[in-house]
Design a protein around this motif. Structure first.
Motif, PDB file in Angstrom:
ATOM      1  N   VAL A   1       0.833  -1.197   0.000  1.00  0.00           N
ATOM      2  CA  VAL A   1       0.000   0.000   0.000  1.00  0.00           C
ATOM      3  C   VAL A   1       0.868   1.248   0.000  1.00  0.00           C
ATOM      4  N   GLN A   2       0.449   2.227  -0.783  1.00  0.00           N
ATOM      5  CA  GLN A   2       1.087   3.539  -0.726  1.00  0.00           C
ATOM      6  C   GLN A   2       0.599   4.233   0.538  1.00  0.00           C
ATOM      7  N   GLU A   3       1.502   4.861   1.248  1.00  0.00           N
ATOM      8  CA  GLU A   3       1.118   5.589   2.454  1.00  0.00           C
ATOM      9  C   GLU A   3      -0.007   6.574   2.127  1.00  0.00           C
ATOM     10  N   GLY A   4      -1.028   6.564   2.956  1.00  0.00           N
ATOM     11  CA  GLY A   4      -2.162   7.455   2.734  1.00  0.00           C
ATOM     12  C   GLY A   4      -3.335   6.796   2.027  1.00  0.00           C
ATOM     13  N   GLU A   5      -3.092   5.642   1.386  1.00  0.00           N
ATOM     14  CA  GLU A   5      -4.172   4.944   0.687  1.00  0.00           C
ATOM     15  C   GLU A   5      -4.944   4.052   1.652  1.00  0.00           C
ATOM     16  N   ASP A   6      -6.081   3.567   1.174  1.00  0.00           N
ATOM     17  CA  ASP A   6      -6.905   2.645   1.959  1.00  0.00           C
ATOM     18  C   ASP A   6      -6.716   1.224   1.446  1.00  0.00           C
ATOM     19  N   PHE A   7      -7.005   0.251   2.290  1.00  0.00           N
ATOM     20  CA  PHE A   7      -7.064  -1.132   1.819  1.00  0.00           C
ATOM     21  C   PHE A   7      -8.001  -1.937   2.705  1.00  0.00           C
ATOM     22  N   THR A   8      -8.381  -3.102   2.168  1.00  0.00           N
ATOM     23  CA  THR A   8      -9.302  -3.995   2.873  1.00  0.00           C
ATOM     24  C   THR A   8      -8.799  -5.424   2.793  1.00  0.00           C
ATOM     25  N   THR A   9      -8.920  -6.151   3.888  1.00  0.00           N
ATOM     26  CA  THR A   9      -8.647  -7.579   3.903  1.00  0.00           C
ATOM     27  C   THR A   9      -9.939  -8.303   4.271  1.00  0.00           C
ATOM     28  N   TYR A  10     -10.134  -9.474   3.656  1.00  0.00           N
ATOM     29  CA  TYR A  10     -11.411 -10.170   3.773  1.00  0.00           C
ATOM     30  C   TYR A  10     -11.221 -11.572   4.335  1.00  0.00           C
ATOM     31  N   CYS A  11     -12.197 -11.999   5.132  1.00  0.00           N
ATOM     32  CA  CYS A  11     -12.195 -13.358   5.668  1.00  0.00           C
ATOM     33  C   CYS A  11     -13.526 -14.023   5.380  1.00  0.00           C
ATOM     34  N   ASN A  12     -13.462 -15.312   5.081  1.00  0.00           N
ATOM     35  CA  ASN A  12     -14.676 -16.057   4.819  1.00  0.00           C
ATOM     36  C   ASN A  12     -14.587 -17.420   5.484  1.00  0.00           C
ATOM     37  N   SER A  13     -15.625 -17.775   6.224  1.00  0.00           N
ATOM     38  CA  SER A  13     -15.649 -19.052   6.921  1.00  0.00           C
ATOM     39  C   SER A  13     -16.570 -20.036   6.205  1.00  0.00           C
ATOM     40  N   SER A  14     -16.208 -21.307   6.291  1.00  0.00           N
ATOM     41  CA  SER A  14     -17.046 -22.345   5.680  1.00  0.00           C
ATOM     42  C   SER A  14     -18.263 -22.661   6.546  1.00  0.00           C
ATOM     43  N   THR A  15     -18.235 -22.233   7.803  1.00  0.00           N
ATOM     44  CA  THR A  15     -19.358 -22.478   8.700  1.00  0.00           C
ATOM     45  C   THR A  15     -19.717 -21.202   9.454  1.00  0.00           C
ATOM     46  N   THR A  16     -20.891 -21.196  10.045  1.00  0.00           N
ATOM     47  CA  THR A  16     -21.336 -20.047  10.831  1.00  0.00           C
ATOM     48  C   THR A  16     -20.481 -19.906  12.087  1.00  0.00           C
ATOM     49  N   LEU A  17     -20.159 -18.682  12.401  1.00  0.00           N
ATOM     50  CA  LEU A  17     -19.270 -18.416  13.524  1.00  0.00           C
ATOM     51  C   LEU A  17     -20.021 -17.830  14.715  1.00  0.00           C
ATOM     52  N   SER A  18     -19.547 -18.183  15.893  1.00  0.00           N
ATOM     53  CA  SER A  18     -20.045 -17.540  17.104  1.00  0.00           C
ATOM     54  C   SER A  18     -19.519 -16.114  17.173  1.00  0.00           C
ATOM     55  N   ASN A  19     -18.244 -15.965  16.885  1.00  0.00           N
ATOM     56  CA  ASN A  19     -17.676 -14.636  16.787  1.00  0.00           C
ATOM     57  C   ASN A  19     -16.447 -14.686  15.896  1.00  0.00           C
ATOM     58  N   ILE A  20     -15.971 -13.539  15.498  1.00  0.00           N
ATOM     59  CA  ILE A  20     -14.727 -13.466  14.745  1.00  0.00           C
ATOM     60  C   ILE A  20     -13.836 -12.430  15.412  1.00  0.00           C
ATOM     61  N   GLN A  21     -12.572 -12.752  15.465  1.00  0.00           N
ATOM     62  CA  GLN A  21     -11.620 -11.869  16.116  1.00  0.00           C
ATOM     63  C   GLN A  21     -10.542 -11.484  15.107  1.00  0.00           C
ATOM     64  N   TRP A  22      -9.947 -10.328  15.328  1.00  0.00           N
ATOM     65  CA  TRP A  22      -8.859  -9.861  14.483  1.00  0.00           C
ATOM     66  C   TRP A  22      -7.627  -9.615  15.345  1.00  0.00           C
ATOM     67  N   TYR A  23      -6.493 -10.036  14.794  1.00  0.00           N
ATOM     68  CA  TYR A  23      -5.212  -9.893  15.477  1.00  0.00           C
ATOM     69  C   TYR A  23      -4.223  -9.227  14.540  1.00  0.00           C
ATOM     70  N   LYS A  24      -3.253  -8.521  15.143  1.00  0.00           N
ATOM     71  CA  LYS A  24      -2.164  -7.937  14.364  1.00  0.00           C
ATOM     72  C   LYS A  24      -0.842  -8.468  14.897  1.00  0.00           C
TER      73      LYS A  24
ATOM     74  N   PHE B   1      -4.438 -11.016  11.046  1.00  0.00           N
ATOM     75  CA  PHE B   1      -5.110 -12.320  11.022  1.00  0.00           C
ATOM     76  C   PHE B   1      -6.552 -12.173  11.491  1.00  0.00           C
ATOM     77  N   CYS B   2      -7.450 -12.826  10.779  1.00  0.00           N
ATOM     78  CA  CYS B   2      -8.776 -13.025  11.335  1.00  0.00           C
ATOM     79  C   CYS B   2      -8.791 -14.413  11.968  1.00  0.00           C
ATOM     80  N   ALA B   3      -9.635 -14.595  12.943  1.00  0.00           N
ATOM     81  CA  ALA B   3      -9.740 -15.884  13.617  1.00  0.00           C
ATOM     82  C   ALA B   3     -11.202 -16.096  13.978  1.00  0.00           C
ATOM     83  N   GLY B   4     -11.753 -17.180  13.482  1.00  0.00           N
ATOM     84  CA  GLY B   4     -13.163 -17.461  13.706  1.00  0.00           C
ATOM     85  C   GLY B   4     -13.378 -18.479  14.803  1.00  0.00           C
ATOM     86  N   LEU B   5     -14.378 -18.231  15.619  1.00  0.00           N
ATOM     87  CA  LEU B   5     -14.765 -19.198  16.649  1.00  0.00           C
ATOM     88  C   LEU B   5     -16.068 -19.848  16.207  1.00  0.00           C
ATOM     89  N   PRO B   6     -16.029 -21.145  15.896  1.00  0.00           N
ATOM     90  CA  PRO B   6     -17.261 -21.815  15.460  1.00  0.00           C
ATOM     91  C   PRO B   6     -18.301 -21.815  16.568  1.00  0.00           C
TER      92      PRO B   6
END
Lengths: 111, 117
Positions: free
Chosen positions: A13-36, A88-93
């Motif tokens: 990414v160029q400094e100042g620009e925006d970006f998006t990261t996406y996560c998709n689970s194969s099953t329904t999640l109780s919650n999803i957490q994000w870590y750096k 990282f995204c992390a899903g809790l089934p």
């Protein structure tokens, strides 16, 4: 078993620009957490999303949880050099206590 | 919150030897998790360690290779046995905790960086 897919794997990414990261689970999640994880460091919790359609913001970071509770996104606006690292995204089934981590998006920033 | 320390922070070991990694938490926790993070990869759960019972191993990980001890509610060890270069990874200890927002998050130790030659 439950899997969490995350894209893109790398984001330059160029400094100042925006970006998006996406996560998709194969099953329904109780919650999803994000870590750096900074280079050479360990994962550090950023946020947890629990409700369907939930949106949370932390300064320049916006986190969304899909209506079906199977996908999520992290959007960073006006990227800064301090945003460098792997997100990282992390899903809790719904029926489990173990997190399933996505592959991570490694972000580098061009000044 | 939880503060986790790990020892050693890094080590270089010869193939065929074993290394025991220690994990200490500053509060009592029911479950402790051991993860492996291979270079440039995501986190893979090795096993869940409960005090007073045998650890629960994930698919692809076995007790003979990764024996775990959990003698009390604040401490655990993971041994990487009969090491090969493929075991070169970061090994992370983790626990669940509740933060100020009452969210349950996983806290990670600083990791043990293992290189097997």
């Amino acid at each position: 078993g439950q899997q969490v897919m995350q894209i893109p794997q790398y984001q330059h990414v160029q400094e100042g620009e925006d970006f998006t990261t996406y996560c998709n689970s194969s099953t329904t999640l109780s919650n999803i957490q994000w870590y750096k994880q900074r280079p050479g460091g360990h994962p550090v919790f950023l946020i947890q999303l629990v409700k369907s359609g939930e949106v949370k913001k932390q300064k320049r970071l916006t986190f969304q949880f899909g209506e079906a509770k199977k996908n999520s996104s992290l959007h960073i606006t006006a990227t800064q050099t301090t945003d460098v690292g792997t997100y990282f995204c992390a899903g809790l089934p719904s029926n489990d206590y173990k997190l399933s981590f996505g592959a991570g998006t490694t972000v580098t920033v061009r000044a | 919150s939880a503060v986790i320390s790990q020892k050693p922070s890094r080590d270089i070991c010869q193939r065929g030897t074993s290394l025991t990694i220690q994990c200490q938490v500053d509060s009592q926790v029911t479950m402790m998790f051991w993860y492996r993070q291979q270079p440039g990869q995501s986190l893979t759960l090795i096993a869940t360690a409960n005090q007073g019972s045998e650890a629960t191993y994930e698919s692809g990980f076995v007790i003979d290779k990764f024996p775990i001890s959990r003698p009390n509610l604040t401490f655990s060890t993971l041994t990487v046995s009969n090491m090969s270069p493929e075991d070169s990874s970061i090994y992370l200890c983790s626990v669940y905790g509740q933060d100020k927002m009452n969210d349950y998050e996983q806290y990670f130790g600083p990791g043990t960086r293992l290189t097997v030659t």
